[in-house]
Design a protein around this motif. Structure first.
Motif, PDB file in Angstrom:
ATOM      1  N   LYS A 265     -16.939 -18.606   6.702  1.00  0.00           N
ATOM      2  CA  LYS A 265     -16.810 -17.231   6.193  1.00  0.00           C
ATOM      3  C   LYS A 265     -17.711 -16.321   7.022  1.00  0.00           C
ATOM      4  O   LYS A 265     -18.672 -16.762   7.643  1.00  0.00           O
ATOM      5  CB  LYS A 265     -17.211 -17.147   4.721  1.00  0.00           C
ATOM      6  CG  LYS A 265     -16.556 -18.175   3.817  1.00  0.00           C
ATOM      7  CD  LYS A 265     -17.033 -18.027   2.388  1.00  0.00           C
ATOM      8  CE  LYS A 265     -16.575 -19.192   1.520  1.00  0.00           C
ATOM      9  NZ  LYS A 265     -17.383 -20.404   1.759  1.00  0.00           N
ATOM     10  N   ARG A 268     -18.616  -8.857   7.163  1.00  0.00           N
ATOM     11  CA  ARG A 268     -18.328  -7.858   8.188  1.00  0.00           C
ATOM     12  C   ARG A 268     -18.621  -6.466   7.656  1.00  0.00           C
ATOM     13  O   ARG A 268     -18.250  -6.132   6.527  1.00  0.00           O
ATOM     14  CB  ARG A 268     -16.862  -7.956   8.623  1.00  0.00           C
ATOM     15  CG  ARG A 268     -16.533  -9.243   9.358  1.00  0.00           C
ATOM     16  CD  ARG A 268     -15.085  -9.299   9.776  1.00  0.00           C
ATOM     17  NE  ARG A 268     -14.790 -10.519  10.528  1.00  0.00           N
ATOM     18  CZ  ARG A 268     -13.594 -10.860  10.964  1.00  0.00           C
ATOM     19  NH1 ARG A 268     -12.550 -10.049  10.720  1.00  0.00           N
ATOM     20  NH2 ARG A 268     -13.412 -11.976  11.630  1.00  0.00           N
ATOM     21  N   SER A 277     -16.986  -6.483   3.885  1.00  0.00           N
ATOM     22  CA  SER A 277     -15.998  -7.450   3.395  1.00  0.00           C
ATOM     23  C   SER A 277     -16.381  -8.836   3.880  1.00  0.00           C
ATOM     24  O   SER A 277     -17.240  -9.000   4.756  1.00  0.00           O
ATOM     25  CB  SER A 277     -14.597  -7.086   3.886  1.00  0.00           C
ATOM     26  OG  SER A 277     -14.553  -7.089   5.301  1.00  0.00           O
ATOM     27  N   ILE A 278     -15.725  -9.857   3.305  1.00  0.00           N
ATOM     28  CA  ILE A 278     -15.961 -11.241   3.704  1.00  0.00           C
ATOM     29  C   ILE A 278     -14.640 -11.808   4.208  1.00  0.00           C
ATOM     30  O   ILE A 278     -13.652 -11.853   3.471  1.00  0.00           O
ATOM     31  CB  ILE A 278     -16.474 -12.096   2.540  1.00  0.00           C
ATOM     32  CG1 ILE A 278     -17.751 -11.482   1.951  1.00  0.00           C
ATOM     33  CG2 ILE A 278     -16.755 -13.525   3.006  1.00  0.00           C
ATOM     34  CD1 ILE A 278     -18.252 -12.205   0.727  1.00  0.00           C
ATOM     35  N   SER A 279     -14.611 -12.217   5.462  1.00  0.00           N
ATOM     36  CA  SER A 279     -13.413 -12.840   6.013  1.00  0.00           C
ATOM     37  C   SER A 279     -13.552 -14.349   5.927  1.00  0.00           C
ATOM     38  O   SER A 279     -14.645 -14.896   6.081  1.00  0.00           O
ATOM     39  CB  SER A 279     -13.203 -12.407   7.466  1.00  0.00           C
ATOM     40  OG  SER A 279     -14.292 -12.836   8.277  1.00  0.00           O
ATOM     41  N   TYR A 280     -12.439 -15.016   5.677  1.00  0.00           N
ATOM     42  CA  TYR A 280     -12.436 -16.476   5.558  1.00  0.00           C
ATOM     43  C   TYR A 280     -11.533 -17.052   6.635  1.00  0.00           C
ATOM     44  O   TYR A 280     -10.310 -17.022   6.526  1.00  0.00           O
ATOM     45  CB  TYR A 280     -11.962 -16.895   4.173  1.00  0.00           C
ATOM     46  CG  TYR A 280     -11.930 -18.391   3.968  1.00  0.00           C
ATOM     47  CD1 TYR A 280     -13.106 -19.145   4.053  1.00  0.00           C
ATOM     48  CD2 TYR A 280     -10.743 -19.047   3.698  1.00  0.00           C
ATOM     49  CE1 TYR A 280     -13.091 -20.509   3.870  1.00  0.00           C
ATOM     50  CE2 TYR A 280     -10.712 -20.425   3.511  1.00  0.00           C
ATOM     51  CZ  TYR A 280     -11.891 -21.151   3.595  1.00  0.00           C
ATOM     52  OH  TYR A 280     -11.872 -22.515   3.412  1.00  0.00           O
ATOM     53  N   THR A 285      -9.370 -12.017   3.637  1.00  0.00           N
ATOM     54  CA  THR A 285     -10.669 -11.779   3.016  1.00  0.00           C
ATOM     55  C   THR A 285     -10.786 -12.514   1.688  1.00  0.00           C
ATOM     56  O   THR A 285      -9.787 -12.864   1.062  1.00  0.00           O
ATOM     57  CB  THR A 285     -10.893 -10.274   2.778  1.00  0.00           C
ATOM     58  OG1 THR A 285      -9.869  -9.778   1.906  1.00  0.00           O
ATOM     59  CG2 THR A 285     -10.856  -9.511   4.084  1.00  0.00           C
ATOM     60  N   GLU A 287     -13.455 -12.626  -2.038  1.00  0.00           N
ATOM     61  CA  GLU A 287     -14.410 -11.866  -2.826  1.00  0.00           C
ATOM     62  C   GLU A 287     -15.750 -12.588  -2.856  1.00  0.00           C
ATOM     63  O   GLU A 287     -15.830 -13.805  -2.665  1.00  0.00           O
ATOM     64  CB  GLU A 287     -13.885 -11.689  -4.256  1.00  0.00           C
ATOM     65  CG  GLU A 287     -12.575 -10.928  -4.350  1.00  0.00           C
ATOM     66  CD  GLU A 287     -12.689  -9.510  -3.818  1.00  0.00           C
ATOM     67  OE1 GLU A 287     -13.761  -8.894  -4.002  1.00  0.00           O
ATOM     68  OE2 GLU A 287     -11.710  -9.027  -3.224  1.00  0.00           O
TER      69      GLU A 287
END
Length: 371
Positions: A265, A268, A277-280, A285, A287
C-alpha cells in the motif's frame, strides 16, 4: 472495562480512597458513594461502580502519600512547567471498529475516562493526550484539517496577489525581477499554481505569456520592457510556490514516514487537489479502516506527531511492539525520536528488537532498578 475504570483512581487522593473503602455498606449507601466517585473523577456510572467494587473488596488501606498524592497535581505541574505536550499510548491504545459494534457501552466508558484525564483548569489545554481511539476517525480529522488549511491559505495568497502587484506598479517598482530565481523556478510548481487559479484571474492566454517569459529568462534571452512587468509578477508566483512547499512539508513527511511501514500500500498526497489517499498495488484505493492493526497504529501516531501544531512532544508508550513485525519494531522508536517534534521518548517493552537500533545505549533492564 475494569482496567479502564481503574485509571480514574488517579483522580483520587489517598484520603479520598480510604474514605470510600470505609464507607457504609448496603445498596442505598453504595449508590451514593458511586455517585460521589463519578462526581470526583468524571467517570461514567458503570466505571464508578467498578471503582467502588474494587475499593470495597480491598482490605489493605492506602497510606498517606503526603503532598502531591493526586496525580492531578502532577499533571497540573507538568502543564505549567513542561513546555510541551505528553502523548501517552497505553496498551489498549487502538480498539478496532468492529468491537464497538459488539460492545457499544465500552466507547462511552473509554471516552469518559479520556475526558476525565484531560480535565484541567483551562478547558482549552491540550498538554496531555492519551491515544485511545475507535477506528481511524482521529486520523481522518487531522488530515482533513490539514488539507483545508493548505487549500484556504493557497486561495488567500492568490486573491491577494493582484493587490500587491498593483501596489508595486503604482510605486514604479513593477518592472524589477531576480533572473536567477526565475531560472531556478520549477515549471511544475508554476503549473500547480495555475491549476488553483480561477480563469478570471489568469486565463489560458495569460498563462501562456507567463510560460513564454519564464522560458526566455531560463534560456538567457533578453526580454522586452513590457515583459519585465510579467517577470516581476512571476517573482510573486515564485514566493507563493516556496510558501506552499514549506507548508506542505509536514504532510509530505507524514506520507513518506508512513509509507516505510506499509506493505503493498502507499499513501499519496495530491498537492493540486489537496487530498490524501491510499493506493493498493494496482487495484485502486483503499480506506484507512482497511489497514492492519499495526498500520493503523503507525499512521495514527505519526499523524499526531507530524500533523499537529505542537512542536515539543513527550512520547510515552506501553509495549510499542504490539501489532508490529520485527523489522517495524527495529525502526519504530528510532523514527519517532528522529522527528523534530519529539523532545523525549520513553517506552516499556518486552521485545529486544524495539531498542535494536541507536537507542540501545539508553535501554535499561527494569529488574536492575528493583531493590
Amino acid at each position: 472495562a475494569r482496567n479502564l475504570a481503574m485509571h480514574h483512581l488517579s483522580r483520587l487522593s489517598a484520603r479520598e480512597i480510604n474514605t470510600i473503602m470505609h464507607s457504609p455498606r448496603g445498596r442505598a449507601p453504595a449508590r451514593e458513594v458511586v455517585r460521589k466517585i463519578a462526581s470526583m473523577t468524571g467517570a461514567s456510572f458503570s466505571a464508578s461502580e467498578e471503582i467502588y467494587r474494587y475499593l470495597r473488596d480491598t482490605d489493605e488501606p492506602i497510606g498517606d502519600l503526603g503532598d502531591g498524592s493526586k496525580l492531578k497535581d502532577i499533571e497540573d505541574f507538568l502543564s505549567e512547567n513542561l513546555g510541551g505536550r505528553i502523548l501517552y499510548l497505553p496498551t489498549y491504545r487502538r480498539i478496532e471498529k468492529d468491537i464497538k459494534s459488539i460492545f457499544p457501552e465500552i466507547e462511552e466508558d473509554i471516552q469518559s475516562a479520556l475526558r476525565s484525564r484531560r480535565r484541567v483548569p483551562d478547558a482549552r489545554n491540550n498538554d496531555f493526550i492519551e491515544l485511545v481511539n475507535f477506528g481511524m476517525e482521529d486520523v481522518h480529522s487531522k488530515i482533513t484539517d490539514r488539507m483545508e488549511y493548505l487549500r484556504q491559505t493557497a486561495l488567500t495568497e492568490i486573491r491577494g496577489l493582484t493587490t500587491v502587484y498593483l501596489r508595486d506598479v503604482i510605486r514604479n517598482a513593477g518592472n524589477t525581477y531576480d533572473a536567477e530565481r526565475v531560472q531556478e523556478f520549477d515549471q511544475a510548481d508554476l503549473r500547480r499554481i495555475f491549476a488553483s487559479m480561477d480563469e478570471t484571474i489568469l486565463n489560458h492566454e495569460d498563462q501562456a505569456k507567463i510560460y513564454s517569459v519564464v522560458e526566455k529568462i531560463k534560456e538567457g534571452v533578453g526580454i522586452e520592457e513590457n515583459e519585465k512587468y510579467v517577470a516581476h509578477y512571476i517573482s510573486y508566483l515564485i514566493d507563493i510556490g516556496e510558501g506552499r512547499a514549506k507548508r506542505e512539508r509536514p504532510i509530505q513527511l507524514f506520507v513518506q514516514t508512513c509509507n516505510q511501514y506499509l506493505y503493498g500500500k502507499e499513501l499519496r498526497f495530491d498537492n493540486t487537489e489537496y487530498a490524501v489517499s491510499i493506493s493498493y498495488e494496482d487495484e485502486g484505493t483503499v480506506e484507512m479502516e482497511d489497514l492492519s492493526s499495526g498500520e493503523k497504529q503507525i499512521v495514527s501516531l505519526f499523524a499526531h506527531l507530524i500533523l499537529d501544531d505542537s512542536a515539543k512532544n513527550f512520547v510515552i508508550i506501553d509495549e510499542p511492539e504490539l501489532s508490529l513485525s520485527v523489522d517495524w519494531q527495529q525502526r519504530f522508536l528510532q523514527d519517532i525520536s528522529d522527528l523534530e517534534t519529539c523532545f523525549f521518548i520513553g517506552a516499556v517493552t518486552h521485545s529486544p528488537f524495539i531498542f535494536d537500533n541507536k537507542l540501545d545505549p539508553y535501554a535499561v533492564d527494569l529488574i536492575s532498578c528493583i531493590q
